[in-house]
Scaffold this motif. Structure first.
Motif, mmCIF file in Angstrom:
data_model
loop_
_atom_site.group_PDB
_atom_site.id
_atom_site.type_symbol
_atom_site.label_atom_id
_atom_site.label_comp_id
_atom_site.label_asym_id
_atom_site.label_seq_id
_atom_site.Cartn_x
_atom_site.Cartn_y
_atom_site.Cartn_z
ATOM 1 N N GLY A 96 -30.566 -36.867 36.831
ATOM 2 C CA GLY A 96 -31.200 -37.280 38.083
ATOM 3 C C GLY A 96 -31.293 -36.161 39.109
ATOM 4 O O GLY A 96 -32.336 -35.949 39.741
ATOM 5 N N ARG A 97 -30.197 -35.435 39.274
ATOM 6 C CA ARG A 97 -30.195 -34.339 40.259
ATOM 7 C C ARG A 97 -31.226 -33.277 39.877
ATOM 8 O O ARG A 97 -31.926 -32.745 40.739
ATOM 9 C CB ARG A 97 -28.796 -33.726 40.324
ATOM 10 C CG ARG A 97 -28.655 -32.585 41.308
ATOM 11 C CD ARG A 97 -27.190 -32.110 41.339
ATOM 12 N NE ARG A 97 -26.942 -31.259 42.480
ATOM 13 C CZ ARG A 97 -26.872 -29.922 42.409
ATOM 14 N NH1 ARG A 97 -27.041 -29.305 41.258
ATOM 15 N NH2 ARG A 97 -26.629 -29.229 43.495
ATOM 16 N N ARG A 99 -33.949 -33.677 38.195
ATOM 17 C CA ARG A 99 -35.311 -34.179 38.437
ATOM 18 C C ARG A 99 -35.697 -33.893 39.883
ATOM 19 O O ARG A 99 -36.815 -33.469 40.181
ATOM 20 C CB ARG A 99 -35.391 -35.680 38.147
ATOM 21 C CG ARG A 99 -35.168 -35.963 36.678
ATOM 22 C CD ARG A 99 -35.103 -37.450 36.325
ATOM 23 N NE ARG A 99 -34.568 -37.572 34.972
ATOM 24 C CZ ARG A 99 -34.727 -38.603 34.168
ATOM 25 N NH1 ARG A 99 -35.398 -39.672 34.589
ATOM 26 N NH2 ARG A 99 -34.220 -38.608 32.958
ATOM 27 N N GLN A 100 -34.759 -34.134 40.775
ATOM 28 C CA GLN A 100 -35.021 -33.880 42.199
ATOM 29 C C GLN A 100 -35.196 -32.383 42.458
ATOM 30 O O GLN A 100 -36.061 -31.973 43.235
ATOM 31 C CB GLN A 100 -33.864 -34.442 43.037
ATOM 32 C CG GLN A 100 -34.030 -34.281 44.531
ATOM 33 C CD GLN A 100 -35.169 -35.114 45.100
ATOM 34 O OE1 GLN A 100 -35.539 -36.147 44.545
ATOM 35 N NE2 GLN A 100 -35.753 -34.652 46.205
ATOM 36 N N ASN A 103 -38.528 -31.357 41.247
ATOM 37 C CA ASN A 103 -39.579 -31.887 42.117
ATOM 38 C C ASN A 103 -39.864 -30.950 43.287
ATOM 39 O O ASN A 103 -41.001 -30.829 43.737
ATOM 40 C CB ASN A 103 -39.186 -33.271 42.629
ATOM 41 C CG ASN A 103 -40.269 -33.863 43.511
ATOM 42 O OD1 ASN A 103 -41.332 -34.230 43.014
ATOM 43 N ND2 ASN A 103 -40.038 -33.916 44.817
ATOM 44 N N LEU A 128 -43.226 -35.081 35.135
ATOM 45 C CA LEU A 128 -42.140 -35.166 36.118
ATOM 46 C C LEU A 128 -42.277 -36.433 36.958
ATOM 47 O O LEU A 128 -41.279 -37.066 37.299
ATOM 48 C CB LEU A 128 -42.127 -33.912 37.004
ATOM 49 C CG LEU A 128 -40.975 -33.826 37.996
ATOM 50 C CD1 LEU A 128 -39.617 -33.883 37.298
ATOM 51 C CD2 LEU A 128 -41.085 -32.570 38.857
ATOM 52 N N SER A 129 -43.517 -36.823 37.248
ATOM 53 C CA SER A 129 -43.721 -38.030 38.059
ATOM 54 C C SER A 129 -43.288 -39.293 37.329
ATOM 55 O O SER A 129 -43.019 -40.316 37.960
ATOM 56 C CB SER A 129 -45.189 -38.149 38.487
ATOM 57 O OG SER A 129 -46.006 -38.275 37.345
ATOM 58 N N LEU A 131 -40.617 -39.193 35.273
ATOM 59 C CA LEU A 131 -39.152 -39.090 35.323
ATOM 60 C C LEU A 131 -38.625 -39.400 36.713
ATOM 61 O O LEU A 131 -37.489 -39.850 36.877
ATOM 62 C CB LEU A 131 -38.712 -37.680 34.920
ATOM 63 C CG LEU A 131 -38.883 -37.316 33.445
ATOM 64 C CD1 LEU A 131 -38.719 -35.821 33.247
ATOM 65 C CD2 LEU A 131 -37.881 -38.081 32.596
ATOM 66 N N LEU A 132 -39.441 -39.112 37.725
ATOM 67 C CA LEU A 132 -39.005 -39.292 39.119
ATOM 68 C C LEU A 132 -40.154 -39.855 39.956
ATOM 69 O O LEU A 132 -40.770 -39.141 40.749
ATOM 70 C CB LEU A 132 -38.534 -37.951 39.700
ATOM 71 C CG LEU A 132 -37.824 -38.026 41.050
ATOM 72 C CD1 LEU A 132 -36.469 -38.713 40.927
ATOM 73 C CD2 LEU A 132 -37.632 -36.624 41.638
ATOM 74 N N ALA A 135 -41.077 -39.750 44.410
ATOM 75 C CA ALA A 135 -40.059 -38.756 44.759
ATOM 76 C C ALA A 135 -40.036 -38.445 46.252
ATOM 77 O O ALA A 135 -41.063 -38.477 46.924
ATOM 78 C CB ALA A 135 -40.315 -37.476 43.975
#
Ligand code: THU
Length: 142
Positions: A96-97, A99-100, A103, A128-129, A131-132, A135
């Motif tokens: 999760g981290r 992915r951010q 982003n 990526l969108s 996965l997150l 955002a």
């Protein structure tokens, strides 16, 4: 698309050889492919204080941004596995981290990069969108 899936995964694999992961023995490599053809890689960096561990993708993002890489992020490749068995299991998807962190780079160049996650039997091809979704990024602070 400037980047080839197999070449970028190979760069991630090569990067994983630099992993410092004496605690988990799980090595991860990440490669960021930019529109001009540049590739910035990273490997996971663990710490005796376990929770301070940096993932491969986060290391790559840190390298990219600190080297003033704000260009268009087109593609990301990730590969991981136990030492000596890199890529031998299920595909490793960014935490999760990470992915951010990814982003942030993507948002600076206004792209939605493809994320290739390499495993033994398949290479997941994600955006990526996906996965997150929804955002939080730099535009929120304007
Ligand atoms: N790890 C990464 O480097 N990237 C990921 O996306 C998932 C996990 C690392 C962190 C830690 O060093 C090891 O894998 C086991 O969790």
């Amino acid at each position: 698309m400037t980047h080839d899936k197999h070449t970028l995964i190979a760069a991630a694999r090569e990067a994983a050889s630099g992993a410092y992961a004496p605690y988990s023995n799980f090595h991860v490599g990440a490669a960021l492919g930019f529109a001009d053809g540049s590739v910035i890689t990273g490997a996971n960096v663990e710490n005796a204080s376990y929770g301070l561990t940096l993932c491969a993708e986060t290391v790559a993002v840190g390298k990219a941004l600190s080297e003033v890489w704000r260009g268009n992020l087109e593609a990301v490749a990730v590969i991981g596995g136990k030492a000596g068995a890199l890529g031998a299991g299920a595909p490793v998807t960014p935490c999760g981290r990470c992915r951010q962190m990814l982003n942030e780079v993507a948002a600076l160049g206004g792209t939605d990069p493809v994320v290739w996650c390499a495993g033994a039997d398949e290479v997941l091809e994600l955006r990526l969108s996906d996965l997150l979704p929804r955002a939080f990024g730099p535009d929120a602070l304007e």
